[in-house]
Scaffold this active site. Structure first.
Site, mmCIF file in Angstrom:
data_model
loop_
_atom_site.group_PDB
_atom_site.id
_atom_site.type_symbol
_atom_site.label_atom_id
_atom_site.label_comp_id
_atom_site.label_asym_id
_atom_site.label_seq_id
_atom_site.Cartn_x
_atom_site.Cartn_y
_atom_site.Cartn_z
ATOM 1 C CB SER A 1 -51.361 15.248 -44.288
ATOM 2 O OG SER A 1 -50.287 15.705 -43.536
ATOM 3 C CD GLN B 1 -42.678 14.460 -43.097
ATOM 4 O OE1 GLN B 1 -43.697 15.093 -43.289
ATOM 5 N NE2 GLN B 1 -42.694 13.192 -42.676
ATOM 6 C CE LYS C 1 -46.701 12.696 -44.458
ATOM 7 N NZ LYS C 1 -46.512 13.504 -43.259
#
Length: 490
Positions: A321, A350, A346
Protein backbone atom coordinates in the site's frame (compact mmCIF):
# COMPACT_ATOMS: atom_id res chain seq x y z
CA UNK A 1 -16.33 15.34 -6.21
CA UNK A 2 -16.29 17.84 -3.39
CA UNK A 3 -15.91 15.88 -0.19
CA UNK A 4 -14.75 16.58 3.31
CA UNK A 5 -11.22 15.55 4.14
CA UNK A 6 -10.76 13.84 7.47
CA UNK A 7 -7.26 14.45 8.73
CA UNK A 8 -6.02 11.32 10.55
CA UNK A 9 -6.19 12.03 14.27
CA UNK A 10 -7.29 10.11 17.35
CA UNK A 11 -10.76 9.63 15.87
CA UNK A 12 -10.96 9.63 12.06
CA UNK A 13 -14.59 10.71 12.23
CA UNK A 14 -14.23 13.51 14.80
CA UNK A 15 -15.80 16.71 13.38
CA UNK A 16 -13.38 18.94 15.26
CA UNK A 17 -10.55 17.66 13.04
CA UNK A 18 -12.10 18.69 9.73
CA UNK A 19 -9.99 21.20 7.84
CA UNK A 20 -10.65 21.79 4.15
CA UNK A 21 -12.34 20.30 1.11
CA UNK A 22 -10.44 18.08 -1.29
CA UNK A 23 -11.20 16.20 -4.48
CA UNK A 24 -10.53 12.68 -3.22
CA UNK A 25 -9.03 10.59 -0.53
CA UNK A 26 -7.10 10.63 2.64
CA UNK A 27 -5.76 7.28 3.81
CA UNK A 28 -4.34 4.12 2.24
CA UNK A 29 -3.89 0.31 2.72
CA UNK A 30 -5.75 -2.66 4.21
CA UNK A 31 -6.89 -3.83 7.65
CA UNK A 32 -4.17 -3.77 10.31
CA UNK A 33 -4.50 -6.12 13.22
CA UNK A 34 -3.52 -5.06 16.72
CA UNK A 35 -2.03 -1.76 15.55
CA UNK A 36 -3.56 1.16 13.71
CA UNK A 37 -6.64 -0.89 12.88
CA UNK A 38 -8.51 0.57 9.95
CA UNK A 39 -6.02 3.31 9.19
CA UNK A 40 -4.00 1.40 6.62
CA UNK A 41 -6.37 1.99 3.75
CA UNK A 42 -7.58 4.93 1.74
CA UNK A 43 -10.54 6.14 3.77
CA UNK A 44 -13.03 8.87 3.03
CA UNK A 45 -15.74 9.41 5.64
CA UNK A 46 -19.11 10.53 4.33
CA UNK A 47 -22.64 10.54 5.74
CA UNK A 48 -25.96 9.26 4.58
CA UNK A 49 -26.88 12.66 3.22
CA UNK A 50 -23.91 12.59 0.88
CA UNK A 51 -23.98 12.51 -2.89
CA UNK A 52 -23.40 8.75 -2.75
CA UNK A 53 -26.63 8.15 -0.86
CA UNK A 54 -28.67 10.72 -2.79
CA UNK A 55 -27.94 9.01 -6.09
CA UNK A 56 -29.85 5.87 -5.06
CA UNK A 57 -33.25 5.28 -6.65
CA UNK A 58 -35.24 3.31 -4.10
CA UNK A 59 -38.14 2.95 -6.49
CA UNK A 60 -36.28 0.53 -8.74
CA UNK A 61 -37.40 -3.10 -9.09
CA UNK A 62 -34.44 -4.30 -7.01
CA UNK A 63 -35.33 -2.16 -4.02
CA UNK A 64 -38.99 -3.10 -4.39
CA UNK A 65 -37.96 -6.76 -4.16
CA UNK A 66 -35.82 -6.00 -1.10
CA UNK A 67 -38.71 -4.18 0.56
CA UNK A 68 -41.10 -7.03 -0.21
CA UNK A 69 -38.80 -9.63 1.33
CA UNK A 70 -38.30 -7.47 4.41
CA UNK A 71 -42.02 -6.87 4.90
CA UNK A 72 -42.91 -10.53 4.38
CA UNK A 73 -40.33 -11.76 6.89
CA UNK A 74 -41.24 -9.06 9.38
CA UNK A 75 -44.95 -9.85 9.22
CA UNK A 76 -45.16 -13.58 8.55
CA UNK A 77 -42.06 -15.27 9.94
CA UNK A 78 -43.20 -17.69 12.67
CA UNK A 79 -40.98 -16.02 15.29
CA UNK A 80 -40.70 -12.39 16.22
CA UNK A 81 -38.01 -10.73 14.14
CA UNK A 82 -35.41 -8.11 15.00
CA UNK A 83 -35.71 -5.32 12.44
CA UNK A 84 -32.13 -4.17 12.95
CA UNK A 85 -30.82 -7.67 12.34
CA UNK A 86 -32.82 -7.93 9.12
CA UNK A 87 -31.53 -4.60 7.84
CA UNK A 88 -27.94 -5.32 8.89
CA UNK A 89 -28.14 -8.71 7.21
CA UNK A 90 -29.28 -7.11 3.96
CA UNK A 91 -26.45 -4.57 4.11
CA UNK A 92 -23.87 -7.27 4.87
CA UNK A 93 -25.19 -9.37 2.01
CA UNK A 94 -24.89 -6.56 -0.53
CA UNK A 95 -21.33 -5.76 0.49
CA UNK A 96 -20.31 -9.43 0.68
CA UNK A 97 -21.62 -9.95 -2.86
CA UNK A 98 -18.83 -7.68 -4.14
CA UNK A 99 -16.25 -10.33 -3.28
CA UNK A 100 -13.84 -7.58 -2.25
CA UNK A 101 -11.61 -8.26 0.80
CA UNK A 102 -11.39 -4.55 1.62
CA UNK A 103 -15.12 -3.78 1.58
CA UNK A 104 -17.08 -4.73 4.68
CA UNK A 105 -19.91 -3.69 6.99
CA UNK A 106 -18.92 -2.66 10.51
CA UNK A 107 -21.10 -2.14 13.54
CA UNK A 108 -20.70 -1.82 17.30
CA UNK A 109 -17.21 -2.77 18.48
CA UNK A 110 -16.11 -3.51 14.91
CA UNK A 111 -16.83 0.10 13.96
CA UNK A 112 -15.07 1.48 17.01
CA UNK A 113 -12.07 -0.74 16.28
CA UNK A 114 -11.86 0.73 12.79
CA UNK A 115 -11.77 4.19 14.30
CA UNK A 116 -9.00 3.52 16.82
CA UNK A 117 -6.43 6.20 17.46
CA UNK A 118 -3.18 6.33 15.53
CA UNK A 119 -1.45 8.81 17.83
CA UNK A 120 -0.72 6.57 20.85
CA UNK A 121 0.65 3.13 21.64
CA UNK A 122 -1.33 -0.06 21.10
CA UNK A 123 -1.36 -3.47 22.70
CA UNK A 124 -1.42 -6.41 20.37
CA UNK A 125 0.84 -8.59 18.22
CA UNK A 126 1.62 -6.10 15.43
CA UNK A 127 0.64 -7.59 12.10
CA UNK A 128 -1.52 -6.45 9.22
CA UNK A 129 -4.18 -8.83 7.95
CA UNK A 130 -6.77 -9.07 5.24
CA UNK A 131 -9.57 -11.46 4.39
CA UNK A 132 -8.60 -13.85 1.62
CA UNK A 133 -11.06 -16.47 0.49
CA UNK A 134 -12.67 -18.02 3.54
CA UNK A 135 -9.77 -17.27 5.86
CA UNK A 136 -7.52 -14.46 7.13
CA UNK A 137 -4.14 -13.76 5.57
CA UNK A 138 -1.19 -11.88 7.04
CA UNK A 139 -0.13 -9.03 4.79
CA UNK A 140 2.86 -8.00 6.86
CA UNK A 141 4.16 -8.30 10.42
CA UNK A 142 5.37 -5.00 11.91
CA UNK A 143 9.12 -4.76 12.41
CA UNK A 144 10.06 -5.48 16.03
CA UNK A 145 6.56 -6.72 16.93
CA UNK A 146 5.69 -10.04 18.60
CA UNK A 147 4.42 -11.27 15.23
CA UNK A 148 7.72 -10.46 13.56
CA UNK A 149 9.81 -11.95 16.36
CA UNK A 150 7.76 -15.15 16.21
CA UNK A 151 8.63 -15.56 12.55
CA UNK A 152 5.21 -14.88 11.05
CA UNK A 153 5.43 -13.82 7.42
CA UNK A 154 3.48 -12.19 4.63
CA UNK A 155 1.02 -14.64 3.01
CA UNK A 156 0.73 -16.82 6.12
CA UNK A 157 -2.92 -17.83 6.50
CA UNK A 158 -4.54 -17.70 9.95
CA UNK A 159 -6.93 -20.64 9.95
CA UNK A 160 -7.81 -20.47 13.66
CA UNK A 161 -7.50 -18.12 16.62
CA UNK A 162 -7.44 -19.77 20.04
CA UNK A 163 -8.58 -22.95 18.28
CA UNK A 164 -11.64 -21.20 16.78
CA UNK A 165 -11.77 -21.54 13.00
CA UNK A 166 -11.59 -18.20 11.18
CA UNK A 167 -13.55 -19.55 8.20
CA UNK A 168 -16.00 -16.89 7.11
CA UNK A 169 -14.69 -14.27 9.55
CA UNK A 170 -14.16 -10.66 8.54
CA UNK A 171 -10.70 -9.17 9.03
CA UNK A 172 -12.17 -6.88 11.68
CA UNK A 173 -13.59 -9.81 13.67
CA UNK A 174 -10.19 -11.50 13.55
CA UNK A 175 -8.58 -8.26 14.71
CA UNK A 176 -10.88 -8.07 17.72
CA UNK A 177 -10.06 -11.66 18.67
CA UNK A 178 -6.30 -11.16 18.37
CA UNK A 179 -5.96 -7.84 20.14
CA UNK A 180 -5.62 -7.78 23.91
CA UNK A 181 -3.71 -6.49 26.91
CA UNK A 182 0.06 -6.60 27.17
CA UNK A 183 1.53 -9.91 28.41
CA UNK A 184 -1.63 -11.87 27.63
CA UNK A 185 -1.36 -14.55 24.96
CA UNK A 186 -3.17 -15.55 21.82
CA UNK A 187 -2.76 -18.82 19.91
CA UNK A 188 -2.83 -18.75 16.13
CA UNK A 189 -3.03 -21.70 13.78
CA UNK A 190 -1.00 -20.83 10.69
CA UNK A 191 -0.98 -22.44 7.27
CA UNK A 192 2.18 -21.73 5.27
CA UNK A 193 2.20 -23.32 1.85
CA UNK A 194 1.23 -26.95 2.56
CA UNK A 195 2.32 -26.98 6.20
CA UNK A 196 0.23 -26.07 9.24
CA UNK A 197 1.53 -25.13 12.68
CA UNK A 198 0.46 -23.36 15.86
CA UNK A 199 2.19 -20.43 17.48
CA UNK A 200 1.41 -18.76 20.80
CA UNK A 201 2.19 -15.04 20.89
CA UNK A 202 2.51 -12.78 23.91
CA UNK A 203 0.85 -9.45 23.23
CA UNK A 204 2.93 -6.33 23.75
CA UNK A 205 2.77 -2.57 23.41
CA UNK A 206 3.31 -1.67 19.77
CA UNK A 207 5.04 1.73 19.72
CA UNK A 208 3.96 4.49 17.41
CA UNK A 209 7.51 5.47 16.48
CA UNK A 210 7.72 4.74 12.78
CA UNK A 211 11.31 5.65 11.85
CA UNK A 212 14.58 4.09 13.04
CA UNK A 213 17.89 5.41 11.77
CA UNK A 214 21.65 4.96 12.20
CA UNK A 215 24.90 5.09 10.25
CA UNK A 216 26.23 1.86 8.78
CA UNK A 217 28.86 0.54 11.20
CA UNK A 218 31.30 -0.35 8.39
CA UNK A 219 30.45 2.45 5.94
CA UNK A 220 29.81 5.54 8.13
CA UNK A 221 28.94 7.72 5.13
CA UNK A 222 25.83 5.56 4.50
CA UNK A 223 22.74 6.27 6.55
CA UNK A 224 20.15 3.56 7.18
CA UNK A 225 16.50 4.65 7.64
CA UNK A 226 13.81 2.10 8.43
CA UNK A 227 10.20 3.26 7.99
CA UNK A 228 7.89 0.76 9.70
CA UNK A 229 4.59 2.44 8.74
CA UNK A 230 3.26 5.71 7.33
CA UNK A 231 1.35 7.38 10.15
CA UNK A 232 0.97 10.89 11.56
CA UNK A 233 4.54 11.53 12.74
CA UNK A 234 6.36 9.73 9.91
CA UNK A 235 7.16 12.77 7.74
CA UNK A 236 8.63 14.68 10.69
CA UNK A 237 10.49 11.60 11.93
CA UNK A 238 11.98 10.92 8.47
CA UNK A 239 13.02 14.54 8.03
CA UNK A 240 14.63 14.57 11.49
CA UNK A 241 16.42 11.28 10.80
CA UNK A 242 17.90 12.54 7.52
CA UNK A 243 18.98 15.82 9.13
CA UNK A 244 20.67 13.99 12.01
CA UNK A 245 22.41 11.47 9.74
CA UNK A 246 23.68 14.27 7.52
CA UNK A 247 25.24 15.96 10.54
CA UNK A 248 26.87 12.66 11.45
CA UNK A 249 28.43 12.41 8.00
CA UNK A 250 25.95 10.51 5.83
CA UNK A 251 26.41 11.08 2.09
CA UNK A 252 23.89 8.49 0.88
CA UNK A 253 20.90 6.60 2.28
CA UNK A 254 19.26 3.17 2.39
CA UNK A 255 15.52 3.51 2.95
CA UNK A 256 13.98 0.28 4.27
CA UNK A 257 10.21 -0.22 3.83
CA UNK A 258 10.27 -4.00 4.13
CA UNK A 259 7.45 -5.38 6.30
CA UNK A 260 5.86 -1.92 6.12
CA UNK A 261 2.12 -2.51 5.67
CA UNK A 262 1.34 1.03 4.59
CA UNK A 263 -0.41 3.92 6.26
CA UNK A 264 -1.62 7.41 5.52
CA UNK A 265 -1.51 8.36 1.87
CA UNK A 266 -0.63 11.98 2.56
CA UNK A 267 2.38 10.93 4.63
CA UNK A 268 3.58 8.68 1.79
CA UNK A 269 3.20 11.59 -0.65
CA UNK A 270 5.03 14.07 1.60
CA UNK A 271 7.94 11.72 2.15
CA UNK A 272 8.09 10.65 -1.50
CA UNK A 273 8.20 14.31 -2.54
CA UNK A 274 11.44 14.73 -0.53
CA UNK A 275 13.23 12.50 -3.02
CA UNK A 276 11.52 13.56 -6.27
CA UNK A 277 12.03 16.75 -8.27
CA UNK A 278 9.13 19.21 -8.10
CA UNK A 279 6.55 18.72 -10.83
CA UNK A 280 7.21 15.02 -11.32
CA UNK A 281 4.33 12.57 -10.58
CA UNK A 282 4.15 10.64 -7.32
CA UNK A 283 0.98 8.59 -7.90
CA UNK A 284 -2.43 8.58 -9.56
CA UNK A 285 -5.89 7.79 -8.19
CA UNK A 286 -8.39 6.46 -10.75
CA UNK A 287 -12.10 6.14 -9.85
CA UNK A 288 -14.48 3.97 -11.88
CA UNK A 289 -15.40 6.91 -14.13
CA UNK A 290 -13.61 10.11 -15.02
CA UNK A 291 -9.96 11.08 -15.22
CA UNK A 292 -7.27 9.98 -12.79
CA UNK A 293 -6.14 12.51 -10.18
CA UNK A 294 -2.35 12.87 -10.43
CA UNK A 295 -0.31 13.91 -7.38
CA UNK A 296 3.02 15.65 -8.00
CA UNK A 297 6.13 16.41 -5.97
CA UNK A 298 6.04 19.99 -4.76
CA UNK A 299 7.04 22.34 -1.98
CA UNK A 300 3.50 22.12 -0.65
CA UNK A 301 4.09 18.40 -0.08
CA UNK A 302 7.61 18.36 1.36
CA UNK A 303 7.96 21.93 2.69
CA UNK A 304 11.01 22.48 0.51
CA UNK A 305 13.02 19.70 2.20
CA UNK A 306 14.80 17.69 -0.51
CA UNK A 307 17.12 14.68 -0.52
CA UNK A 308 19.53 14.75 -3.45
CA UNK A 309 22.05 12.25 -2.14
CA UNK A 310 22.18 8.72 -3.70
CA UNK A 311 19.41 6.48 -2.34
CA UNK A 312 18.43 2.80 -2.48
CA UNK A 313 15.04 1.45 -1.33
CA UNK A 314 14.53 -2.01 0.19
CA UNK A 315 11.20 -3.80 -0.40
CA UNK A 316 9.77 -7.27 0.20
CA UNK A 317 6.47 -9.11 0.08
CA UNK A 318 5.43 -7.36 3.30
CA UNK A 319 5.75 -3.92 1.69
CA UNK A 320 2.18 -2.92 0.95
CA UNK A 321 0.00 0.00 0.00
CA UNK A 322 1.51 3.32 1.12
CA UNK A 323 5.00 1.79 1.18
CA UNK A 324 4.42 0.70 -2.43
CA UNK A 325 3.32 4.24 -3.31
CA UNK A 326 6.59 5.51 -1.83
CA UNK A 327 8.77 2.89 -3.52
CA UNK A 328 7.09 3.32 -6.92
CA UNK A 329 7.37 7.12 -6.76
CA UNK A 330 11.11 7.01 -6.07
CA UNK A 331 11.72 4.25 -8.59
CA UNK A 332 9.76 5.74 -11.50
CA UNK A 333 10.18 9.47 -10.89
CA UNK A 334 13.65 9.65 -9.31
CA UNK A 335 15.35 6.58 -10.85
CA UNK A 336 16.00 5.08 -7.42
CA UNK A 337 16.76 1.35 -7.51
CA UNK A 338 14.52 -1.03 -5.58
CA UNK A 339 16.35 -3.94 -3.92
CA UNK A 340 14.85 -7.05 -2.32
CA UNK A 341 11.86 -9.13 -3.38
CA UNK A 342 8.52 -8.37 -5.04
CA UNK A 343 6.16 -6.24 -2.93
CA UNK A 344 2.69 -7.25 -1.76
CA UNK A 345 0.49 -5.59 -4.41
CA UNK A 346 -2.24 -3.49 -2.76
CA UNK A 347 -3.57 -1.07 -5.37
CA UNK A 348 -7.04 -0.03 -4.27
CA UNK A 349 -8.58 2.86 -2.35
CA UNK A 350 -11.31 2.64 0.28
CA UNK A 351 -13.80 5.09 1.77
CA UNK A 352 -15.79 4.78 4.96
CA UNK A 353 -19.49 5.62 4.79
CA UNK A 354 -21.11 6.44 8.11
CA UNK A 355 -24.59 4.96 8.43
CA UNK A 356 -25.31 6.04 12.00
CA UNK A 357 -23.42 6.54 15.25
CA UNK A 358 -22.75 2.83 15.67
CA UNK A 359 -22.32 1.53 12.15
CA UNK A 360 -20.44 2.24 8.95
CA UNK A 361 -19.05 0.41 5.98
CA UNK A 362 -15.83 0.39 4.02
CA UNK A 363 -16.07 0.43 0.24
CA UNK A 364 -13.37 0.21 -2.38
CA UNK A 365 -13.96 3.20 -4.66
CA UNK A 366 -10.81 3.63 -6.77
CA UNK A 367 -7.54 2.22 -7.99
CA UNK A 368 -4.26 3.91 -7.27
CA UNK A 369 -1.64 3.82 -10.01
CA UNK A 370 2.11 4.31 -10.05
CA UNK A 371 3.56 7.45 -11.69
CA UNK A 372 3.73 5.76 -15.10
CA UNK A 373 0.12 4.58 -14.83
CA UNK A 374 0.74 0.94 -13.82
CA UNK A 375 -1.72 -0.85 -11.55
CA UNK A 376 0.22 -3.13 -9.23
CA UNK A 377 -2.76 -4.72 -7.49
CA UNK A 378 -2.05 -8.42 -6.80
CA UNK A 379 1.18 -8.05 -8.81
CA UNK A 380 3.38 -5.87 -6.65
CA UNK A 381 6.51 -3.96 -7.56
CA UNK A 382 9.40 -5.94 -9.02
CA UNK A 383 12.79 -4.88 -7.59
CA UNK A 384 15.59 -3.79 -9.89
CA UNK A 385 17.92 -6.06 -7.93
CA UNK A 386 16.49 -9.27 -6.48
CA UNK A 387 18.03 -10.10 -3.10
CA UNK A 388 16.43 -12.80 -0.95
CA UNK A 389 17.09 -13.98 2.57
CA UNK A 390 18.67 -17.45 2.85
CA UNK A 391 16.28 -20.38 2.43
CA UNK A 392 16.07 -21.10 6.16
CA UNK A 393 14.40 -17.71 6.65
CA UNK A 394 11.27 -19.13 5.01
CA UNK A 395 10.90 -22.21 7.20
CA UNK A 396 7.67 -22.68 9.19
CA UNK A 397 7.79 -21.71 12.85
CA UNK A 398 8.13 -24.64 15.27
CA UNK A 399 6.33 -23.53 18.42
CA UNK A 400 4.57 -26.09 20.59
CA UNK A 401 4.88 -27.79 23.95
CA UNK A 402 6.02 -31.15 22.61
CA UNK A 403 9.49 -32.56 23.34
CA UNK A 404 11.31 -34.52 20.61
CA UNK A 405 14.01 -37.05 21.37
CA UNK A 406 16.15 -39.85 19.97
CA UNK A 407 14.41 -42.00 17.30
CA UNK A 408 11.41 -39.66 16.95
CA UNK A 409 10.27 -38.88 13.41
CA UNK A 410 8.48 -35.65 12.48
CA UNK A 411 8.37 -32.95 9.81
CA UNK A 412 9.07 -30.51 12.64
CA UNK A 413 12.31 -32.34 13.44
CA UNK A 414 13.30 -31.86 9.79
CA UNK A 415 12.70 -28.12 10.14
CA UNK A 416 14.77 -28.03 13.34
CA UNK A 417 17.57 -30.00 11.69
CA UNK A 418 17.72 -27.36 8.96
CA UNK A 419 17.87 -24.63 11.60
CA UNK A 420 20.59 -26.41 13.56
CA UNK A 421 22.70 -26.59 10.43
CA UNK A 422 22.08 -22.88 9.78
CA UNK A 423 23.44 -21.94 13.23
CA UNK A 424 26.56 -24.06 12.77
CA UNK A 425 25.59 -27.42 14.30
CA UNK A 426 25.70 -30.59 12.20
CA UNK A 427 22.49 -32.65 12.64
CA UNK A 428 23.47 -35.26 10.06
CA UNK A 429 21.01 -36.12 7.31
CA UNK A 430 18.13 -33.66 7.22
CA UNK A 431 15.21 -36.06 6.93
CA UNK A 432 13.04 -35.62 10.04
CA UNK A 433 14.58 -38.60 11.88
CA UNK A 434 16.06 -37.77 15.32
CA UNK A 435 19.36 -39.63 14.91
CA UNK A 436 22.40 -39.90 17.18
CA UNK A 437 24.06 -37.16 15.14
CA UNK A 438 21.02 -34.90 15.59
CA UNK A 439 21.14 -35.57 19.34
CA UNK A 440 24.80 -34.55 19.43
CA UNK A 441 23.98 -31.34 17.54
CA UNK A 442 21.17 -30.54 19.98
CA UNK A 443 23.45 -31.14 22.98
CA UNK A 444 26.13 -28.89 21.47
CA UNK A 445 23.57 -26.14 20.83
CA UNK A 446 22.30 -26.42 24.40
CA UNK A 447 25.84 -26.14 25.78
CA UNK A 448 26.57 -23.07 23.66
CA UNK A 449 23.39 -21.37 24.92
CA UNK A 450 23.56 -22.22 28.64
CA UNK A 451 20.66 -24.69 28.47
CA UNK A 452 20.30 -28.03 30.21
CA UNK A 453 22.26 -30.48 28.06
CA UNK A 454 19.57 -33.14 27.78
CA UNK A 455 20.03 -33.82 24.08
CA UNK A 456 16.27 -33.47 23.74
CA UNK A 457 14.38 -30.86 21.77
CA UNK A 458 12.33 -29.50 24.64
CA UNK A 459 10.28 -26.25 24.38
CA UNK A 460 13.10 -24.16 25.91
CA UNK A 461 15.63 -25.44 23.37
CA UNK A 462 13.23 -24.97 20.45
CA UNK A 463 12.42 -21.42 21.57
CA UNK A 464 16.13 -20.56 21.90
CA UNK A 465 16.81 -21.99 18.46
CA UNK A 466 14.00 -19.92 16.93
CA UNK A 467 15.48 -16.80 18.55
CA UNK A 468 18.94 -17.65 17.24
CA UNK A 469 17.60 -18.16 13.72
CA UNK A 470 15.75 -14.84 13.81
CA UNK A 471 18.92 -13.04 14.87
CA UNK A 472 20.97 -14.80 12.22
CA UNK A 473 18.50 -13.76 9.53
CA UNK A 474 18.80 -10.18 10.72
CA UNK A 475 22.61 -10.38 10.81
CA UNK A 476 22.74 -11.77 7.26
CA UNK A 477 20.61 -9.17 5.52
CA UNK A 478 21.32 -9.88 1.85
CA UNK A 479 19.24 -7.00 0.49
CA UNK A 480 20.75 -4.42 2.83
CA UNK A 481 24.28 -5.64 2.08
CA UNK A 482 23.56 -5.34 -1.65
CA UNK A 483 22.29 -1.78 -1.18
CA UNK A 484 25.44 -0.80 0.72
CA UNK A 485 27.56 -2.44 -1.97
CA UNK A 486 25.78 -0.44 -4.69
CA UNK A 487 26.07 2.85 -2.82
CA UNK A 488 29.80 2.44 -2.28
CA UNK A 489 30.20 2.29 -6.08
CA UNK A 490 28.40 5.58 -6.68
Amino acid sequence: MNLLEEKPQSDPKAPKRRKRRVSLLVYISSTLLALFVGIFMTILVIGLNSRTSQSLDTSTTGFSKLSQVYQTINQQYYRKTDQNKLINGAVKGMIASLGDPYSEYLSGSDASTLDNTISGSFEGIGAEIQKKGQYIEIVSPIAGSPAKKAGLKANDVITAINDQSTAGWSATKATNKIRGKKNTTVKLTIKRDKQSFKVTLKRDVIPVKTVNAHLDKNQPTIGYIQITSFSEPTFKETKAAITKLRKQGAKSFVIDVRSNPGGIMQQALKISSMFVANGKPLMQVKPRTGQATVYHASKSEDGGFKVKEPVKVLIDDGSASASEIFAAALNQSANVELIGTKSFGKGTVQQVVQLDKKSEFKLTIAKWLTPNGSWINKRGLTPNIVAKYPSYAYLPVVSDAKTYQLNDVSSKIKTIQTELKAVGQDPGTINGYFSDTTQQAVTAFQAANNLTQSGKLDPATIDKLQTAITKQISDNDVAYNKAVEQLTKE
